[in-house]
Write an enzyme that holds these catalytic residues in place. Structure first.
Site, PDB file in Angstrom:
ATOM      1  N   CYS A 138      -0.542   2.429  -4.332  1.00  7.68           N
ATOM      2  CA  CYS A 138      -1.306   3.599  -4.680  1.00  7.68           C
ATOM      3  C   CYS A 138      -0.163   5.010  -4.521  1.00  7.68           C
ATOM      4  CB  CYS A 138      -2.572   3.883  -3.877  1.00  7.68           C
ATOM      5  SG  CYS A 138      -3.737   2.832  -4.408  1.00  7.68           S
ATOM      6  N   HIS A 190       0.759  -1.152   0.097  1.00 13.30           N
ATOM      7  CA  HIS A 190       0.174   0.037  -0.012  1.00 13.30           C
ATOM      8  C   HIS A 190       0.955   1.149  -0.128  1.00 13.30           C
ATOM      9  CE1 HIS A 190      -3.747  -2.068   0.525  1.00 13.30           C
ATOM     10  NE2 HIS A 190      -3.303  -2.645   1.727  1.00 13.30           N
TER      11      HIS A 190
END
Length: 407
Positions: free
Chosen positions: A274, A231
């Site tokens: 991301c 992430h």
């Protein structure tokens, strides 16, 4: 079983399901049925264990709500009818996309196995094969390129964070194992000595990346690869403890000042994470031809004073591929892995034989540009993603797989 029986589903004249929760002496309506709310409710069942869904259906029958069980099964089956035949070109055979950065309450995950199989074409990536370059191609291109002749070509590191804890409440990266396996297989086929790391805290990532950068084996090899799967936000990736490691710190570990064994050698980075939480909704293509202006060229200064000892910029000879643009979310398929890594492995396995890395990343961009999410009734339906890369390479970077051939 007691917790399951406190929740029931009732039919609505519209044909949708409505979710009711029993809190206190009298039941009250918690959510009016909609596609996303109904699916979110169904996502709770697998968390109660592998037999929760069946137990819930049993509870409906025991409370004389068999008609709701039948309605529920019809609803599940209806997902299959939303899909066109598998194998079409518009990505509709894929599982619902999952945002790499969104916390669980912002994601829509179809966790019931029947749904996953109906929305996915296969259980994982196909077996990879890297096509070798020909002796003729090497002979006509190596003089324009970085030297890549060592065996192995270099060291590669694949770092994959999947299970998270900490205050950030980061989601389990379902499908991350597929990305990891695909990249390890690809890098080995490209003749790299692959090192792997799993589920590292931010501090552990920094320490082990630093240790990897200082390996003496870099001195006798011609290049280096680093893949970071986690992430993230713009400029950083999360450790499993929910703390951030800044990407600039990673690049600094491999720069010319801190990693002299890799000076003048190409260093490749691939970031699957991301860079924000905005979902790219895409825009409709306007009819008509596109007109792109040619960029101007700036001539370099001439007549510079010659110096006796060559100096290097602190950071050079690097190329970094990012799964998405600044501020946007990266998408991941829970069966086939992330959009970006799937495209990357496809292009590199097919075109490393006759295309340099920067051009291959352009082809990856083209594949990502054409891909589209399929999730009717959710914010991810027809969502888009756009990958990019940045480069300080100074020559073409051909990987020359299979050359010279092993004897």
């Amino acid at each position: 079983m007691r917790k399951l029986s406190q929740t029931s589903i009732r039919s609505h004249p519209s044909g949708q399901l409505q979710v009711f929760e029993a809190r206190g002496p009298a039941p009250r309506r918690a959510k009016v049925g909609s596609f996303s709310q109904n699916v979110e409710f169904l996502n709770l069942l697998p968390k109660r264990g592998p037999h929760a869904f069946g137990a819930f259906c049993d509870a409906l029958r025991e409370t004389k709500q068999g008609h709701l069980e039948e309605l529920l099964h019809r609803t599940l089956c209806s997902f299959q009818h939303l899909l066109p035949p598998l194998g079409c070109d518009d990505d509709s055979s894929l599982l619902l996309p999952v945002c790499e950065s969104c916390p669980p309450h912002k994601q829509l995950r179809l966790s019931v196995e029947t749904m996953e199989h109906s929305l996915d074409n296969g259980d994982g990536p196909p077996s990879l094969q890297v096509k070798p370059c020909t002796p003729e191609f090497y002979r006509t291109h190596h003089h324009l390129a970085y030297r890549l002749q060592s065996r192995p070509r270099g060291l590669a590191l694949v770092l994959s964070n999947v299970h998270f804890s900490g205050e950030k409440d980061l989601e389990f990266r379902s499908g991350g194992d597929v990305d990891h396996s695909s990249l390890v297989a690809l890098f080995k086929l490209l003749d790299y000595d692959v090192h792997v790391l799993h589920d590292q805290t931010a501090q552990e990532m920094h320490e082990k990346l630093q240790r990897f950068a200082q390996l003496s084996a870099h001195q006798s090899t011609d290049s280096c690869m680093v893949a970071l799967l986690s992430h993230g936000i713009e400029g950083g990736i999360y450790g499993v403890d929910g703390k951030l490691l800044q990407l600039q710190e990673v690049f600094q570990l491999f720069d010319n000042a801190n990693c002299p064994n890799l000076q003048n050698k190409p260093k490749m980075f691939f970031i699957q994470a991301c860079r924000g939480d905005e979902t790219d909704r895409g825009v409709d293509l306007r009819d008509g031809k596109e007109h792109v202006a040619s960029p101007g060229c700036e001539e370099s200064d001439a007549g510079k004073e010659k110096i006796l000892k060559m100096r290097l910029p602190t950071r050079s000879d690097m190329i970094c591929g990012y799964a998405c643009l600044k501020g946007t979310a990266a998408m991941r398929n829970t069966k086939r892995g992330s959009w970006y890594i799937e495209a990357l492995t496809q292009v590199f396995s097919e075109r490393a034989r006759d295309m340099h890395v920067a051009d291959m990343l352009v082809k990856v961009n083209a594949l990502i540009k054409d891909r589209e999410g399929y999730a009717p009734g959710t914010e991810f339906h027809r969502c888009k993603e756009m990958s990019e890369y940045s480069s300080t390479l100074c020559r073409h970077l051909y990987l020359f797989p299979g050359h010279p051939p092993t004897r």
